[in-house]
Motif scaffolding. Sequence first.
Motif, PDB file in Angstrom:
ATOM      1  N   ILE A  30       0.845  -1.186   0.000  1.00 20.17           N
ATOM      2  CA  ILE A  30       0.000   0.000   0.000  1.00 20.17           C
ATOM      3  C   ILE A  30       0.882   1.237   0.000  1.00 20.17           C
ATOM      4  CG2 ILE A  30      -1.582   1.349   1.392  1.00 20.17           C
ATOM      5  CD1 ILE A  30      -2.918  -1.211   2.220  1.00 20.17           C
ATOM      6  N   GLY A  31       0.463   2.185  -0.953  1.00 19.49           N
ATOM      7  CA  GLY A  31       1.183   3.438  -1.063  1.00 19.49           C
ATOM      8  C   GLY A  31       2.216   3.423  -2.162  1.00 19.49           C
ATOM      9  N   LEU A  32       2.570   2.258  -2.765  1.00 18.74           N
ATOM     10  CA  LEU A  32       3.533   2.191  -3.845  1.00 18.74           C
ATOM     11  C   LEU A  32       2.809   2.158  -5.192  1.00 18.74           C
ATOM     12  CD1 LEU A  32       6.034  -0.469  -2.433  1.00 18.74           C
ATOM     13  CD2 LEU A  32       6.213   2.033  -2.352  1.00 18.74           C
ATOM     14  N   ILE A  33       3.366   2.756  -6.328  1.00 16.10           N
ATOM     15  CA  ILE A  33       2.763   2.795  -7.675  1.00 16.10           C
ATOM     16  C   ILE A  33       3.008   1.474  -8.365  1.00 16.10           C
ATOM     17  CG2 ILE A  33       2.800   3.914  -9.946  1.00 16.10           C
ATOM     18  CD1 ILE A  33       3.634   6.465  -8.550  1.00 16.10           C
ATOM     19  N   GLU A  34       1.918   0.901  -8.974  1.00 14.91           N
ATOM     20  CA  GLU A  34       2.006  -0.371  -9.685  1.00 14.91           C
ATOM     21  C   GLU A  34       1.758  -0.141 -11.178  1.00 14.91           C
ATOM     22  OE1 GLU A  34       0.666  -3.545  -6.359  1.00 14.91           O
ATOM     23  OE2 GLU A  34      -0.936  -2.465  -7.370  1.00 14.91           O
ATOM     24  N   TYR A  35       2.274  -1.057 -12.032  1.00 16.27           N
ATOM     25  CA  TYR A  35       2.254  -0.853 -13.478  1.00 16.27           C
ATOM     26  C   TYR A  35       1.770  -2.093 -14.202  1.00 16.27           C
ATOM     27  CZ  TYR A  35       5.088   3.200 -12.287  1.00 16.27           C
ATOM     28  OH  TYR A  35       5.537   4.357 -11.749  1.00 16.27           O
ATOM     29  N   GLY A  36       1.238  -1.829 -15.410  1.00 24.64           N
ATOM     30  CA  GLY A  36       0.826  -2.925 -16.304  1.00 24.64           C
ATOM     31  C   GLY A  36       0.942  -2.455 -17.751  1.00 24.64           C
ATOM     32  N   ASP A  37       0.521  -3.297 -18.694  1.00 17.79           N
ATOM     33  CA  ASP A  37       0.592  -2.965 -20.125  1.00 17.79           C
ATOM     34  C   ASP A  37      -0.810  -2.946 -20.739  1.00 17.79           C
ATOM     35  OD1 ASP A  37       3.340  -2.952 -19.899  1.00 17.79           O
ATOM     36  OD2 ASP A  37       3.540  -5.048 -20.584  1.00 17.79           O
ATOM     37  N   LEU A  38      -0.945  -2.100 -21.776  1.00 20.54           N
ATOM     38  CA  LEU A  38      -2.206  -2.012 -22.523  1.00 20.54           C
ATOM     39  C   LEU A  38      -1.879  -2.108 -24.021  1.00 20.54           C
ATOM     40  CD1 LEU A  38      -5.241  -1.447 -22.895  1.00 20.54           C
ATOM     41  CD2 LEU A  38      -4.717   1.001 -22.776  1.00 20.54           C
ATOM     42  N   SER A  39      -2.437  -3.089 -24.683  1.00 23.83           N
ATOM     43  CA  SER A  39      -2.215  -3.237 -26.131  1.00 23.83           C
ATOM     44  C   SER A  39      -3.570  -3.313 -26.844  1.00 23.83           C
ATOM     45  CB  SER A  39      -1.382  -4.487 -26.433  1.00 23.83           C
ATOM     46  OG  SER A  39      -2.137  -5.664 -26.150  1.00 23.83           O
ATOM     47  N   GLY A  40      -3.510  -3.169 -28.136  1.00 20.67           N
ATOM     48  CA  GLY A  40      -4.768  -3.222 -28.890  1.00 20.67           C
ATOM     49  C   GLY A  40      -4.541  -3.233 -30.386  1.00 20.67           C
ATOM     50  N   LYS A  41      -5.656  -3.334 -31.083  1.00 18.74           N
ATOM     51  CA  LYS A  41      -5.632  -3.340 -32.548  1.00 18.74           C
ATOM     52  C   LYS A  41      -6.760  -2.447 -33.058  1.00 18.74           C
ATOM     53  CE  LYS A  41      -5.457  -6.416 -36.545  1.00 18.74           C
ATOM     54  NZ  LYS A  41      -5.410  -7.833 -37.003  1.00 18.74           N
ATOM     55  N   VAL A  42      -6.431  -1.712 -34.083  1.00 21.82           N
ATOM     56  CA  VAL A  42      -7.432  -0.820 -34.684  1.00 21.82           C
ATOM     57  C   VAL A  42      -7.777  -1.350 -36.075  1.00 21.82           C
ATOM     58  CG1 VAL A  42      -8.008   1.527 -35.378  1.00 21.82           C
ATOM     59  CG2 VAL A  42      -6.491   1.130 -33.405  1.00 21.82           C
ATOM     60  N   VAL A  43      -9.064  -1.516 -36.318  1.00 21.91           N
ATOM     61  CA  VAL A  43      -9.520  -2.039 -37.619  1.00 21.91           C
ATOM     62  C   VAL A  43     -10.645  -1.149 -38.142  1.00 21.91           C
ATOM     63  CG1 VAL A  43      -8.888  -4.430 -37.107  1.00 21.91           C
ATOM     64  CG2 VAL A  43     -11.178  -3.583 -36.518  1.00 21.91           C
ATOM     65  N   GLU A  44     -10.891  -1.282 -39.460  1.00 24.07           N
ATOM     66  CA  GLU A  44     -12.026  -0.597 -40.092  1.00 24.07           C
ATOM     67  C   GLU A  44     -13.277  -1.414 -39.809  1.00 24.07           C
ATOM     68  OE1 GLU A  44     -12.818  -0.026 -44.589  1.00 24.07           O
ATOM     69  OE2 GLU A  44     -11.444   1.605 -44.010  1.00 24.07           O
ATOM     70  N   LYS A  45     -14.326  -0.742 -39.401  1.00 21.93           N
ATOM     71  CA  LYS A  45     -15.527  -1.456 -38.980  1.00 21.93           C
ATOM     72  C   LYS A  45     -16.111  -2.288 -40.104  1.00 21.93           C
ATOM     73  CE  LYS A  45     -19.787  -0.827 -36.389  1.00 21.93           C
ATOM     74  NZ  LYS A  45     -20.655   0.134 -35.671  1.00 21.93           N
ATOM     75  N   GLU A  46     -16.114  -1.722 -41.308  1.00 23.97           N
ATOM     76  CA  GLU A  46     -16.608  -2.461 -42.465  1.00 23.97           C
ATOM     77  C   GLU A  46     -15.440  -3.217 -43.100  1.00 23.97           C
ATOM     78  OE1 GLU A  46     -19.686  -2.762 -43.504  1.00 23.97           O
ATOM     79  OE2 GLU A  46     -20.488  -1.432 -41.945  1.00 23.97           O
ATOM     80  N   GLY A  47     -15.425  -4.540 -42.965  1.00 20.92           N
ATOM     81  CA  GLY A  47     -14.372  -5.355 -43.568  1.00 20.92           C
ATOM     82  C   GLY A  47     -13.281  -5.783 -42.613  1.00 20.92           C
ATOM     83  N   TYR A  48     -13.208  -5.156 -41.437  1.00 19.49           N
ATOM     84  CA  TYR A  48     -12.265  -5.544 -40.401  1.00 19.49           C
ATOM     85  C   TYR A  48     -10.812  -5.486 -40.862  1.00 19.49           C
ATOM     86  CZ  TYR A  48     -11.943  -7.414 -35.673  1.00 19.49           C
ATOM     87  OH  TYR A  48     -11.737  -7.546 -34.337  1.00 19.49           O
ATOM     88  N   LEU A  49     -10.505  -4.542 -41.754  1.00 12.07           N
ATOM     89  CA  LEU A  49      -9.121  -4.371 -42.215  1.00 12.07           C
ATOM     90  C   LEU A  49      -8.335  -3.535 -41.225  1.00 12.07           C
ATOM     91  CD1 LEU A  49      -9.820  -3.587 -45.989  1.00 12.07           C
ATOM     92  CD2 LEU A  49      -9.049  -5.761 -44.978  1.00 12.07           C
ATOM     93  N   PRO A  50      -7.040  -3.896 -40.967  1.00 11.96           N
ATOM     94  CA  PRO A  50      -6.237  -3.117 -40.012  1.00 11.96           C
ATOM     95  C   PRO A  50      -5.980  -1.708 -40.527  1.00 11.96           C
ATOM     96  CG  PRO A  50      -4.871  -4.700 -41.160  1.00 11.96           C
ATOM     97  CD  PRO A  50      -6.285  -5.029 -41.534  1.00 11.96           C
ATOM     98  N   LEU A  51      -5.902  -0.774 -39.603  1.00 10.62           N
ATOM     99  CA  LEU A  51      -5.655   0.621 -39.957  1.00 10.62           C
ATOM    100  C   LEU A  51      -4.300   1.051 -39.404  1.00 10.62           C
ATOM    101  CD1 LEU A  51      -9.147   2.270 -39.309  1.00 10.62           C
ATOM    102  CD2 LEU A  51      -8.082   1.741 -41.502  1.00 10.62           C
ATOM    103  N   GLU A  52      -3.466   1.563 -40.275  1.00 12.89           N
ATOM    104  CA  GLU A  52      -2.129   2.007 -39.903  1.00 12.89           C
ATOM    105  C   GLU A  52      -2.142   3.497 -39.573  1.00 12.89           C
ATOM    106  OE1 GLU A  52       2.423   1.916 -41.775  1.00 12.89           O
ATOM    107  OE2 GLU A  52       0.672   1.522 -43.048  1.00 12.89           O
ATOM    108  N   ASN A  53      -1.194   3.869 -38.714  1.00 10.33           N
ATOM    109  CA  ASN A  53      -0.964   5.281 -38.395  1.00 10.33           C
ATOM    110  C   ASN A  53      -2.179   5.946 -37.736  1.00 10.33           C
ATOM    111  OD1 ASN A  53       1.020   7.301 -38.343  1.00 10.33           O
ATOM    112  ND2 ASN A  53       0.073   8.347 -40.090  1.00 10.33           N
TER     113      ASN A  53
END
Length: 503
Positions: free
Chosen positions: A26-49
Amino acid sequence: MKKEIRLLSILFITLFFASCGEDGTIGLIEYGDLSGKVVEKEGYLPLENVKIVLSPTNNTVFTDAEGIFLFEGIETQEYSVKGVKDGYLDEYEGATVVVDGVINIVLEMEISTSLNKSPTKPELVSPIDGEIDLPNEVELTWESTDPDDDDLLYIIEIRNDFNNEITRITDLTEESYTLSDLKYGAKYFWSIEVNDGINTEVISSISSFAIINDPANRFFYVKNEGGNNVIYSSSFNEENGEVSNTVQLTNSSLNSWRPRRNNISNLVAFLRIEDNEAHLFTMKTNGDDVNKITSTIPLSGFSLNEMDFSWSPDGSKLLYASFNKLYAINKDGSGLHKVFETLDGSLISECDWSSDGTKVAIKTNDSNGYNGAILVIDLNGTILVNVVSGVQGALGGLNLSTSGDKLLFTRDVSNHQASNYRQLDTRLFIYNFTDYTFIDVSEDEKENGTNDLDPRFSPNEASVIFVNTSNDGISEKRITSTNLSGNIKRTVMFSDATMPDWE
């Protein structure tokens, strides 16, 4: 006393660390990771940038070519993840990062126009559906609106009832368009497609309109196009000299010439080559319903371009020549019979039936077009008047006045005769049957070195329409009119045109 205070402090600190040991870190800062993928809703193609922004920290990363992004070693808490990319709607997703864990999310992004609405179905405003008797130039108007104020492009699709042609007029930005040179007597069907560049095009209902049957033109003439004679009709404004409402009546791929209109039958008769023979045809004044009249005996003579025929006054029959014989035939092709035959074998080139139906003017000549004569006969073949005979040079252009007391014709007063039938000084003459006199209509106004050819009386007989051209035989031919009394003045009506008819 100081000793007691020091002991109490030590005890408090000991108790504090003891309690911390019971609850972990208690009182110390804890860390984790967050990842994900972005796609186009129609067709589920990945989106870059795609720009990925965490809230509340505002940390930012961008997706790679596979649409993947990663935030490493971020504080364990709840986040709002926002995806941002030009051309797409911003997308939000919630995520809770846990200690030493990797949270995976997927952002499905919609194209920014996905919420865009289609334009309204075009309403065809004019002409009114089913409208008839329109001129051959029609303005189409319609209306359509766009909820998102997008720029709209229109396409007109036009069909008709006389062939299978479909016309599409594209990339229109205004809600109106004028159609010109429409076919007289035809029915047209039209519709509008509208497109906002985003949604599927919206198509209107189909509307129809019909063009008036008769162009109501009084002038008929011939133009040479690609080696063929083509028949046209037009209107002419005598006050300002303007030609209007020009209509091509015969196909440019066919050789058709010498139009003659009859007002009672409201048909135009003309000559046309078929199977290497010249035959009589009729058509409506709009060029429709072409019918072949002659069959067994075609028109034949010295020169087909010099040959002329005539309607009967009531429009039921046609009179024409074949070599040295004159024939009458019903307008439906029946009732063919011989009216006259020259005794000396002279060829008959032209004829004109009087308005009272009792007599016919004919022009005869030899096989070279010369040794001509102009005669008037009755329907029994009796010669009534010998107007001209025994002269050198070319004769032609027969036209009887409505009253029958005058005959308009042409004569080459140079008396020139040549194998190519060149004329040097052909003039207009009027013969008066009452006093047996000739009037030289061309005397005052015809320019030297020109010929006046193919004359016809105007309907009121106050003037004459004819062709004026250089005697070189190759220069432009101009259909011209001249008045017959008062201040004589010539007016050019139609250029590059021949064989006029004015009814």
